[in-house]
Design an enzyme around this catalytic site. Structure first.
Site, PDB file in Angstrom:
ATOM      1  N   GLN A 178     -35.557  39.250  96.956  1.00  0.00           N
ATOM      2  CA  GLN A 178     -35.302  38.780  95.310  1.00  0.00           C
ATOM      3  C   GLN A 178     -35.096  36.938  95.564  1.00  0.00           C
ATOM      4  O   GLN A 178     -34.655  36.574  94.976  1.00  0.00           O
ATOM      5  CB  GLN A 178     -34.840  39.030  94.434  1.00  0.00           C
ATOM      6  N   HIS A 200     -45.514  39.599  97.297  1.00  0.00           N
ATOM      7  CA  HIS A 200     -45.869  39.481  96.364  1.00  0.00           C
ATOM      8  C   HIS A 200     -44.418  38.916  95.040  1.00  0.00           C
ATOM      9  O   HIS A 200     -44.630  38.929  93.791  1.00  0.00           O
ATOM     10  CB  HIS A 200     -46.703  41.283  95.651  1.00  0.00           C
ATOM     11  N   CYS A 324     -37.156  57.090  82.048  1.00  0.00           N
ATOM     12  CA  CYS A 324     -36.663  57.922  82.080  1.00  0.00           C
ATOM     13  C   CYS A 324     -37.218  59.322  82.436  1.00  0.00           C
ATOM     14  O   CYS A 324     -38.234  59.532  83.605  1.00  0.00           O
ATOM     15  CB  CYS A 324     -38.295  58.109  80.796  1.00  0.00           C
TER      16      CYS A 324
HETATM   17  C1  LIG Z   1     -34.521  43.728  95.783  1.00  0.00           C
HETATM   18  C2  LIG Z   1     -35.465  44.446  95.857  1.00  0.00           C
HETATM   19  N1  LIG Z   1     -35.523  45.303  97.317  1.00  0.00           N
HETATM   20  C3  LIG Z   1     -37.061  45.433  97.676  1.00  0.00           C
HETATM   21  C4  LIG Z   1     -38.382  45.725  97.104  1.00  0.00           C
HETATM   22  C5  LIG Z   1     -39.644  46.436  97.244  1.00  0.00           C
HETATM   23  O1  LIG Z   1     -40.494  45.653  97.971  1.00  0.00           O
HETATM   24  P1  LIG Z   1     -42.048  46.197  97.880  1.00  0.00           P
HETATM   25  O2  LIG Z   1     -42.708  46.037  96.745  1.00  0.00           O
HETATM   26  O3  LIG Z   1     -42.301  45.310  99.104  1.00  0.00           O
HETATM   27  O4  LIG Z   1     -41.668  47.600  98.358  1.00  0.00           O
HETATM   28  C6  LIG Z   1     -37.855  45.181  95.909  1.00  0.00           C
HETATM   29  C7  LIG Z   1     -39.615  45.227  94.996  1.00  0.00           C
HETATM   30  O5  LIG Z   1     -39.150  45.187  93.530  1.00  0.00           O
HETATM   31  C8  LIG Z   1     -36.729  44.609  94.929  1.00  0.00           C
HETATM   32  O6  LIG Z   1     -36.680  43.601  93.890  1.00  0.00           O
END
Ligand SMILES: Cc1ncc(COP(=O)(O)O)c(C=O)c1O
Length: 374
Positions: A178, A200, A324
């Site tokens: 993040q 992404h 949920c």
């Molecule tokens: C803090 C954090 N770590 C890991 C991930 C996992 O990433 P990926 O979608 O590439 O598997 C996310 C995705 O939501 C995330 O917010």
């Protein structure tokens, strides 16, 4: 009106990234492992992407390994470091993303490693002194603490944690998913041994991520097969994704300051309005938070139970911080860790430089409409 306020979940691909990926898709279909010209050209695209990313993150090209996602990267980093570095204990933040948390749970189930969750307060922060004391114990330790929490936005001081780990000889794994692309990260000056990112989250394509492994940290692969990624991650490379990820990081780095200013202003605007105009709300998390995430806690009411549904009907995409399971809605592990009261409901709003004040005003008006008792 359609309003997207779920940028922490995923982001749209930047137009410059789409253009670049389309070129690669058309022109570079060779297998990067082939020795003929088409293969060599594809290999060049990958190595150029690696160079771009290494320059931006200030690390060496040998420290970046492409993976299918950050989830794969974190699984590899956690599982393999425990197996290969003689780890006896994992100290971790209970607010880690499930890809870290569930990997740790699996490691604990299948080994003698001792799990030590850090105690966190209602703001999601832990005591640095407590960590320092724990690290004095003579045990080979892996510390796993994320940079920015994806649900409540807490920003953890990885520069300080890294120093403590280094002094104590502990391995430091930081989930930087993040923060990469949102704030400058300089791996040469951070004492982080293992980290990962996901395209992404910074306006790149889905299904491509990378792991950062400090050159002094030697671990083995999780996936075996060909010699791709210098034997660290077998499987024919996702060349289009890799190229797109590097381009997205390049654009994010170029526009970082401008984007960050807008996002911080949007967050300040939204949070002030929510607190002022919607009675009984509070913002979850600590004072030190990333500016693209706001988790709002709403007081209990029958209206609030329907809030996510009503936001969706009104065209607003936000994220519920509850899961949920067996038909019963429960707070997420993050909200449970900060002892968020069960009878309240939290919703995560996450913004970007693309978010407008008009979108935020509209969201506030819908929130007001659906939280006020009639
Ligand atoms: C803090 C954090 N770590 C890991 C991930 C996992 O990433 P990926 O979608 O590439 O598997 C996310 C995705 O939501 C995330 O917010």
């Amino acid at each position: 009106m359609n309003v997207y306020l779920d940028y922490a979940s995923t982001t749209p691909i930047h137009p410059e990234v789409i253009t670049y990926m389309s070129e690669i898709m058309k022109d570079h279909y060779g297998n990067p492992s082939s020795i003929h010209r088409l293969g060599r050209e594809a290999r060049t695209v990958i190595e150029k992407a690696r160079r771009t990313m290494a320059q931006i993150l200030n690390c060496s090209i040998g420290e970046i390994f492409f993976t299918s996602s950050a989830t794969e990267a974190h699984n590899t980093l956690l599982k393999r470091s425990v197996q290969d570095l003689g780890i006896e204990r994992i100290i971790y933040l209970p607010l880690e993303h499930h890809c870290g948390l569930h990997s740790i749970q699996e490691i604990v189930k299948t080994s003698t490693v001792q799990p030590v969750p850090l105690k966190v307060g209602s703001d999601g922060m832990f005591s640095m002194q407590e960590l320092e004391v724990m690290l004095k114990e003579n045990k080979k330790t892996l510390v796993s603490i994320m940079h920015v929490n994806n649900e409540i936005g807490n920003l953890y001081p990885i520069e300080v944690i890294g120093k403590l780990c280094k002094q104590a000889g502990a391995v430091f794994h930081a989930d930087t998913v993040q923060s990469i692309g949102k704030m400058p990260l300089d791996f040469a000056s951070l004492d982080v041994d293992l980290a990962a990112g996901s395209a992404h989250k910074f306006y790149g394509p889905k299904g491509i991520g990378f792991m950062y492994i400090h050159e002094d940290t030697q671990i083995n692969p999780m996936i075996y097969g060909g010699a791709q990624e210098r034997n660290m991650r077998a499987g024919t490379e996702n060349i289009i994704g890799i190229a797109g990820m590097a381009k997205a990081l390049e654009v994010a780095d170029r526009d970082q300051k401008k984007r960050a200013e807008i996002i911080a202003a949007r967050q300040a605007y939204f949070e002030e309005k929510v607190l002022q105009e919607i009675t009984g709300t509070w913002i979850n998390g600590s004072d030190s938070r990333a500016s693209h995430i706001t988790s709002v806690s709403f007081p209990a009411s029958p209206h609030v139970d329907m809030l996510m549904f009503n936001l969706d009907i009104a065209g607003i995409a936000a994220s519920s911080a509850s899961a949920c399971s067996s038909g019963i809605e429960a707070d997420s592990h993050v909200l449970q860790a900060i002892q968020h009261p069960d009878n309240r409901k939290s919703i995560r709003f996450s913004y970007s430089h693309l978010t407008t004040l008009e979108e935020l005003d509209y969201t506030i008006s819908i929130l007001k409409k659906h939280t006020q008792a009639t």
